[in-house]
Design a protein around this motif. Structure first.
Motif, PDB file in Angstrom:
ATOM      1  N   LEU A   1       0.806  -1.213   0.000  1.00 44.61           N
ATOM      2  CA  LEU A   1       0.000   0.000   0.000  1.00 44.61           C
ATOM      3  C   LEU A   1       0.847   1.273   0.000  1.00 44.61           C
ATOM      4  N   ASP A   2       2.128   1.142   0.247  1.00 43.37           N
ATOM      5  CA  ASP A   2       2.999   2.319   0.243  1.00 43.37           C
ATOM      6  C   ASP A   2       3.584   2.598  -1.141  1.00 43.37           C
ATOM      7  N   ARG A   3       3.285   1.739  -2.114  1.00 45.31           N
ATOM      8  CA  ARG A   3       3.812   1.944  -3.455  1.00 45.31           C
ATOM      9  C   ARG A   3       2.996   3.006  -4.195  1.00 45.31           C
ATOM     10  N   PRO A   4       3.546   3.593  -5.244  1.00 41.68           N
ATOM     11  CA  PRO A   4       2.766   4.527  -6.069  1.00 41.68           C
ATOM     12  C   PRO A   4       1.534   3.836  -6.648  1.00 41.68           C
ATOM     13  N   LEU A   5       0.478   4.631  -6.875  1.00 39.34           N
ATOM     14  CA  LEU A   5      -0.785   4.062  -7.340  1.00 39.34           C
ATOM     15  C   LEU A   5      -0.618   3.329  -8.671  1.00 39.34           C
ATOM     16  N   ALA A   6       0.145   3.902  -9.592  1.00 33.13           N
ATOM     17  CA  ALA A   6       0.332   3.256 -10.896  1.00 33.13           C
ATOM     18  C   ALA A   6       1.032   1.904 -10.738  1.00 33.13           C
ATOM     19  N   GLU A   7       1.986   1.828  -9.838  1.00 39.17           N
ATOM     20  CA  GLU A   7       2.685   0.565  -9.617  1.00 39.17           C
ATOM     21  C   GLU A   7       1.745  -0.468  -9.007  1.00 39.17           C
ATOM     22  N   GLN A   8       0.904  -0.025  -8.071  1.00 40.68           N
ATOM     23  CA  GLN A   8      -0.078  -0.942  -7.487  1.00 40.68           C
ATOM     24  C   GLN A   8      -1.029  -1.473  -8.558  1.00 40.68           C
ATOM     25  N   LEU A   9      -1.466  -0.597  -9.472  1.00 46.49           N
ATOM     26  CA  LEU A   9      -2.389  -1.004 -10.532  1.00 46.49           C
ATOM     27  C   LEU A   9      -1.738  -2.027 -11.455  1.00 46.49           C
ATOM     28  N   LEU A  10      -0.512  -1.778 -11.880  1.00 45.40           N
ATOM     29  CA  LEU A  10       0.178  -2.713 -12.757  1.00 45.40           C
ATOM     30  C   LEU A  10       0.382  -4.060 -12.072  1.00 45.40           C
ATOM     31  N   HIS A  11       0.711  -4.031 -10.780  1.00 44.70           N
ATOM     32  CA  HIS A  11       0.884  -5.272 -10.035  1.00 44.70           C
ATOM     33  C   HIS A  11      -0.440  -6.033  -9.960  1.00 44.70           C
ATOM     34  N   TYR A  12      -1.549  -5.307  -9.752  1.00 41.57           N
ATOM     35  CA  TYR A  12      -2.876  -5.936  -9.679  1.00 41.57           C
ATOM     36  C   TYR A  12      -3.248  -6.567 -11.016  1.00 41.57           C
ATOM     37  N   LEU A  13      -3.020  -5.844 -12.120  1.00 43.36           N
ATOM     38  CA  LEU A  13      -3.359  -6.379 -13.439  1.00 43.36           C
ATOM     39  C   LEU A  13      -2.487  -7.592 -13.779  1.00 43.36           C
ATOM     40  N   ALA A  14      -1.227  -7.554 -13.381  1.00 44.04           N
ATOM     41  CA  ALA A  14      -0.350  -8.707 -13.620  1.00 44.04           C
ATOM     42  C   ALA A  14      -0.839  -9.925 -12.842  1.00 44.04           C
ATOM     43  N   ASP A  15      -1.284  -9.716 -11.604  1.00 49.59           N
ATOM     44  CA  ASP A  15      -1.829 -10.827 -10.822  1.00 49.59           C
ATOM     45  C   ASP A  15      -3.082 -11.399 -11.479  1.00 49.59           C
ATOM     46  N   LEU A  16      -3.960 -10.498 -11.994  1.00 41.53           N
ATOM     47  CA  LEU A  16      -5.171 -10.966 -12.675  1.00 41.53           C
ATOM     48  C   LEU A  16      -4.819 -11.820 -13.885  1.00 41.53           C
ATOM     49  N   ALA A  17      -3.808 -11.400 -14.633  1.00 44.33           N
ATOM     50  CA  ALA A  17      -3.397 -12.159 -15.819  1.00 44.33           C
ATOM     51  C   ALA A  17      -2.934 -13.558 -15.444  1.00 44.33           C
ATOM     52  N   ARG A  18      -2.433 -13.723 -14.220  1.00 44.59           N
ATOM     53  CA  ARG A  18      -1.991 -15.047 -13.752  1.00 44.59           C
ATOM     54  C   ARG A  18      -3.120 -15.822 -13.075  1.00 44.59           C
ATOM     55  N   GLY A  19      -4.302 -15.232 -13.019  1.00 42.26           N
ATOM     56  CA  GLY A  19      -5.416 -15.896 -12.357  1.00 42.26           C
ATOM     57  C   GLY A  19      -5.481 -15.662 -10.867  1.00 42.26           C
ATOM     58  N   ASP A  20      -4.703 -14.707 -10.363  1.00 44.09           N
ATOM     59  CA  ASP A  20      -4.692 -14.385  -8.937  1.00 44.09           C
ATOM     60  C   ASP A  20      -5.555 -13.153  -8.709  1.00 44.09           C
ATOM     61  N   TRP A  21      -6.715 -13.346  -8.073  1.00 38.19           N
ATOM     62  CA  TRP A  21      -7.647 -12.244  -7.825  1.00 38.19           C
ATOM     63  C   TRP A  21      -7.432 -11.610  -6.453  1.00 38.19           C
ATOM     64  N   GLY A  22      -6.384 -11.966  -5.784  1.00 33.48           N
ATOM     65  CA  GLY A  22      -6.110 -11.416  -4.466  1.00 33.48           C
ATOM     66  C   GLY A  22      -6.615 -12.309  -3.360  1.00 33.48           C
ATOM     67  N   GLN A  23      -6.388 -11.867  -2.126  1.00 35.69           N
ATOM     68  CA  GLN A  23      -6.791 -12.628  -0.946  1.00 35.69           C
ATOM     69  C   GLN A  23      -7.649 -11.762  -0.048  1.00 35.69           C
ATOM     70  N   SER A  24      -8.707 -12.343   0.475  1.00 36.99           N
ATOM     71  CA  SER A  24      -9.615 -11.618   1.353  1.00 36.99           C
ATOM     72  C   SER A  24      -9.002 -11.476   2.747  1.00 36.99           C
ATOM     73  N   LEU A  25      -9.065 -10.272   3.285  1.00 36.98           N
ATOM     74  CA  LEU A  25      -8.595 -10.055   4.653  1.00 36.98           C
ATOM     75  C   LEU A  25      -9.567 -10.636   5.667  1.00 36.98           C
ATOM     76  N   LEU A  26     -10.845 -10.731   5.296  1.00 36.23           N
ATOM     77  CA  LEU A  26     -11.853 -11.230   6.229  1.00 36.23           C
ATOM     78  C   LEU A  26     -11.806 -12.746   6.374  1.00 36.23           C
ATOM     79  N   THR A  27     -11.722 -13.453   5.242  1.00 36.89           N
ATOM     80  CA  THR A  27     -11.764 -14.911   5.294  1.00 36.89           C
ATOM     81  C   THR A  27     -10.379 -15.542   5.262  1.00 36.89           C
ATOM     82  N   GLY A  28      -9.382 -14.786   4.799  1.00 38.63           N
ATOM     83  CA  GLY A  28      -8.042 -15.337   4.661  1.00 38.63           C
ATOM     84  C   GLY A  28      -7.891 -16.285   3.477  1.00 38.63           C
ATOM     85  N   GLN A  29      -8.927 -16.360   2.624  1.00 33.33           N
ATOM     86  CA  GLN A  29      -8.921 -17.263   1.486  1.00 33.33           C
ATOM     87  C   GLN A  29      -8.741 -16.472   0.186  1.00 33.33           C
TER      88      GLN A  29
END
Length: 341
Positions: free
Chosen positions: A61-89
């Protein structure tokens, strides 16, 4: 005909990635503009400022917004939609686990909408200014004015609290019953496959109130468009010719008028189903329904960004699939749509 379907399919599939990319970018930026600190949520308010800073660094969260966006899109391309903080899944696993509940509720509400909305619109067109037409106008006006959550609350008050006829609005099945073996994730289907009549009746009872709540709002546009399309078809030259030839009234209405009105009706059905997929958030929360809508609302309240982003992306995928299906059906049933393919 098959060539036109193939060309339409290719064009729609080619248009899907830009739409999904736009949805992903928009949702990502929106989540960053909303108030709330995921690091503070994860720390449960017990961390020191130094620990919070370290956690933000760990989450990126301390990275620049553009870098965070590119990292998020790269994860999506790999099929990684992130992890929920509530469920841990993983978010994708959570969404896929909850999707059958949402599809069952949406499909049930959609079936109610079609079963009552189409005949009401047809009857209103066949008898203008008669009682079916007045009923159609009343239903469309009332359905368009009453928000879904208000209808849901009224139904709970009337049929559960006062009359005691409806099932308790807590989930998909009576907690005292054992779940049938999950094969499709749709409890009505799974209970029927297992031959569990008690589970099937309980699942149907829990579907009624939330399904009717969603259907009452969606019934209004379908009945209104069906009435308008049928009136246009009934006034057309080929319908007058069919009557002049002495064809039976039933054949004129079902084989000619209704078929001629199918194109706007199909488009409306696609819009209604797509609306239900995105607008079931409040209904699911109101009836403690364990679907993707309540999952997204819980994430919003907890400033859990990844599930919200995943919810919007999944709904965008479903929207694209529904619109493609509607286009293909329109191409199949109405020759006027072939020139658009």
């Amino acid at each position: 005909m098959s060539g036109r379907r193939g060309a339409l399919l290719l064009r729609r599939l080619a248009a899907a990635p830009p739409v999904l990319l736009a949805a992903a970018v928009f949702t990502f930026l929106l989540m960053r503009w909303l108030p709330g600190d995921p690091a503070a949520v994860l720390a449960s308010g017990q961390a020191t400022p130094q620990e919070l800073a370290a956690l933000r660094t760990q989450l990126g969260l301390d990275r620049p917004l553009a870098e965070q966006l590119l990292h998020y899109l790269a994860d999506l391309a790999r099929g990684d939609w992130g992890q929920s903080l509530l469920t841990g899944q993983p978010v994708l696993s959570d969404l896929l686990a909850r999707l059958p509940a949402t599809l069952e509720l949406t499909g049930f509400a959609f079936a109610i909408t079609v079963v009552f909305g189409l005949p009401l619109g047809v009857a209103a067109a066949l008898r203008p200014q008669g009682w079916p037409d007045r009923l159609c106008r009343w239903v469309t006006t009332a359905g368009g004015c009453a928000p879904t959550f208000v209808v849901g609350l009224l139904l709970i008050q009337l049929f559960y609290v006062l009359a005691g006829w409806a099932a308790e609005p807590i989930g998909r099945i009576d907690p005292a019953l054992e779940l049938p073996p999950l094969r499709s994730g749709l409890l009505l289907v799974d209970a029927a496959l297992a031959g569990d009549a008690a589970a099937w009746r309980s699942a149907l009872g829990h579907l009624l109130l939330p399904g009717v709540s969603m259907a009452l709002f969606s019934l209004a546009p379908l009945a209104r468009i069906t009435r308008s399309a049928m009136l246009t078809a009934l006034a057309s030259d080929y319908l007058r010719s069919a009557r002049a030839l002495g064809l039976p009234a039933r054949q004129v209405v079902l084989d000619y008028a209704l078929r001629g009105a199918l194109l706007p009706v199909l488009t409306t059905l696609g819009m209604v189903f797509s609306y239900m997929l995105g607008a079931n958030v409040v209904v699911e929360k109101l009836f403690a329904w364990p679907g993707i809508g309540s999952y997204a609302l819980d994430a919003l309240m907890a400033a859990d960004r990844a599930p919200l982003q995943g919810f919007v992306l999944l709904v965008a995928l479903l929207f694209t699939a529904v619109n493609l299906a509607v286009d293909l059906l329109a191409l199949a049933v109405d020759p006027r749509a072939r020139g658009l393919a």
